[in-house]
Design a protein around this motif. Structure first.
Motif, short mmCIF file in Angstrom:
data_model
loop_
_atom_site.label_atom_id
_atom_site.label_comp_id
_atom_site.label_asym_id
_atom_site.label_seq_id
_atom_site.Cartn_x
_atom_site.Cartn_y
_atom_site.Cartn_z
N GLU A 144 0.84 -1.20 0.00
CA GLU A 144 0.00 0.00 0.00
C GLU A 144 0.88 1.25 0.00
O GLU A 144 1.76 1.40 0.85
N ASP A 178 -4.28 4.23 -2.16
CA ASP A 178 -5.27 4.83 -1.26
C ASP A 178 -5.34 6.32 -1.61
O ASP A 178 -4.33 7.02 -1.55
N HIS A 181 -4.00 8.64 1.02
CA HIS A 181 -2.54 8.56 1.13
C HIS A 181 -1.84 9.26 -0.03
O HIS A 181 -0.85 9.97 0.17
N HIS A 215 -8.11 1.97 -2.35
CA HIS A 215 -8.83 2.37 -1.14
C HIS A 215 -9.40 3.76 -1.42
O HIS A 215 -8.65 4.67 -1.79
N ASN A 217 -10.84 6.97 0.05
CA ASN A 217 -11.01 7.78 1.26
C ASN A 217 -10.75 9.23 0.89
O ASN A 217 -9.79 9.52 0.17
N HIS A 230 -8.54 9.82 7.40
CA HIS A 230 -9.59 9.54 6.42
C HIS A 230 -10.85 10.37 6.71
O HIS A 230 -11.20 10.57 7.86
N GLU A 260 -12.59 2.99 3.21
CA GLU A 260 -12.08 2.85 4.59
C GLU A 260 -12.45 4.12 5.36
O GLU A 260 -11.66 4.65 6.13
ZN LIG Z 1 -5.81 2.48 2.97
#
Ligand SMILES: [Zn+2]
Ligand SMILES: [Zn+2]
Length: 301
Positions: A144, A178, A181, A215, A217, A230, A260
């Motif tokens: 990730e 993500d 991120h 992911h 978010n 998040h 998430e």
């Molecule tokens: Zn994540």
């Protein structure tokens, strides 16, 4: 179109995570197959594994994934923590294999005492060892991309590329991206140009075919903050448009994409029930699929 879903609680047993996904109309699912912040894990009973697989198949959940425990740190140079991390991640891979999962999402690690390059080397060596010991397996290691908090590695695409290089491009190593991120790490997805540049850079350094799961978010913190918080979709610093671009991007059309975002019920114990926040966030995403460009959106957020 991408397969939308969410991280679901395994309270009451792994099969109930599938039931929670089904209740929310999910086609993708992420679970913890071991406790997220504890080293000890109860073994999975064969009946529990069989029931999870049957229900996921019956529900048409496309390639579920698990997320590895947050305690695991393959970049640690501390011998005790390294041994525990290798054991635990090996068990994560074995569980994922038994459950028929696409892979295990892993935060690459944090080089708490060493150096960045030393940390990357430790991660690559650890993964090579674990994969070599499971050469007949199919489940993937899904690195990730991280927000880059503290000494956490894997927030720059260059670091992910270095890991893949050191693993000789191992076919069982993929990426999990993500959106929170990416943004926190400094990849500005809020403009069309920033979005394009981000994926051009990723393609050049790593190759887009390595991306196996997203992911979804929003982020409470601004671009480049390197802080991982998040937020509900469209309610944070990312806003709605990056999600509209991503969900309608043909390059990622077949991939699982899981939320998430915060839950309305912080720990669902036992009963399988609707979560108002999951319903809200999935509703927003489904509308973005229905309205692929901003000016045709019914609500025009
Ligand atoms: Zn994540
Ligand atoms: Zn994660």
């Amino acid at each position: 179109m991408p397969h939308l879903g969410a991280h679901m609680s395994v309270a009451g047993g792994l099969p109930l995570a599938v039931d929670r996904a089904v209740l929310h109309g999910c086609r993708a699912l992420q679970i913890f197959s071991r406790p997220s912040s504890q080293w000890r894990a109860r073994p999975l009973a064969p009946e529990e594994i069989a029931s999870f697989r049957e229900r996921a198949d019956a529900a048409g959940i496309v390639r579920p994934v698990s997320h590895a425990s947050y305690l695991i740190n393959l970049a640690s140079a501390q011998p005790g923590l390294r041994r525990q991390s290798l054991e635990a991640f090996g068990d994560e891979l074995d569980r994922a294999e038994a459950l028929g999962l696409l892979g295990v999402v892993l935060h690459p690690g944090a080089y708490t005492t060493g150096t960045e390059s030393g940390g990357l080397q430790l991660i690559a060596e650890g993964l090579a060892e674990l994969l070599a010991a499971r050469s007949g397996g199919r489940t993937l290691v899904l690195l990730e991309q991280t927000a880059g908090q503290g000494t956490m590695l894997g927030y720059r695409f260059e670091q992910l590329a270095a890991l893949l290089d050191q693993l000789d491009g191992h076919p069982r190593v993929g990426l999990c991206l993500d959106t929170c991120h990416l943004f926190a790490a400094g990849y500005d997805l809020t403009t069309a140009a920033g979005y394009d540049e981000t994926f051009i850079a990723l393609d050049r350094l790593v190759g887009l075919d390595r991306v196996k799961v997203f992911h979804l978010n929003d982020s409470k913190k601004p671009c480049g903050s390197r802080v991982d918080r998040h937020e509900h979709i469209g309610k944070g610093c990312l806003g709605i448009e990056p999600f509209r671009r991503l969900l309608n991007d043909p390059r990622f059309a077949e991939l699982p994409m899981v939320l998430e975002t915060p839950k309305a019920v912080s720990t669902s114990r036992g009963p399988v029930e609707r979560d108002a926040y999951d319903e809200m966030n999935l509703g927003v995403l489904r509308e973005l699929l229905a309205y692929p460009s901003a000016n045709t959106s019914a609500s025009n957020r």
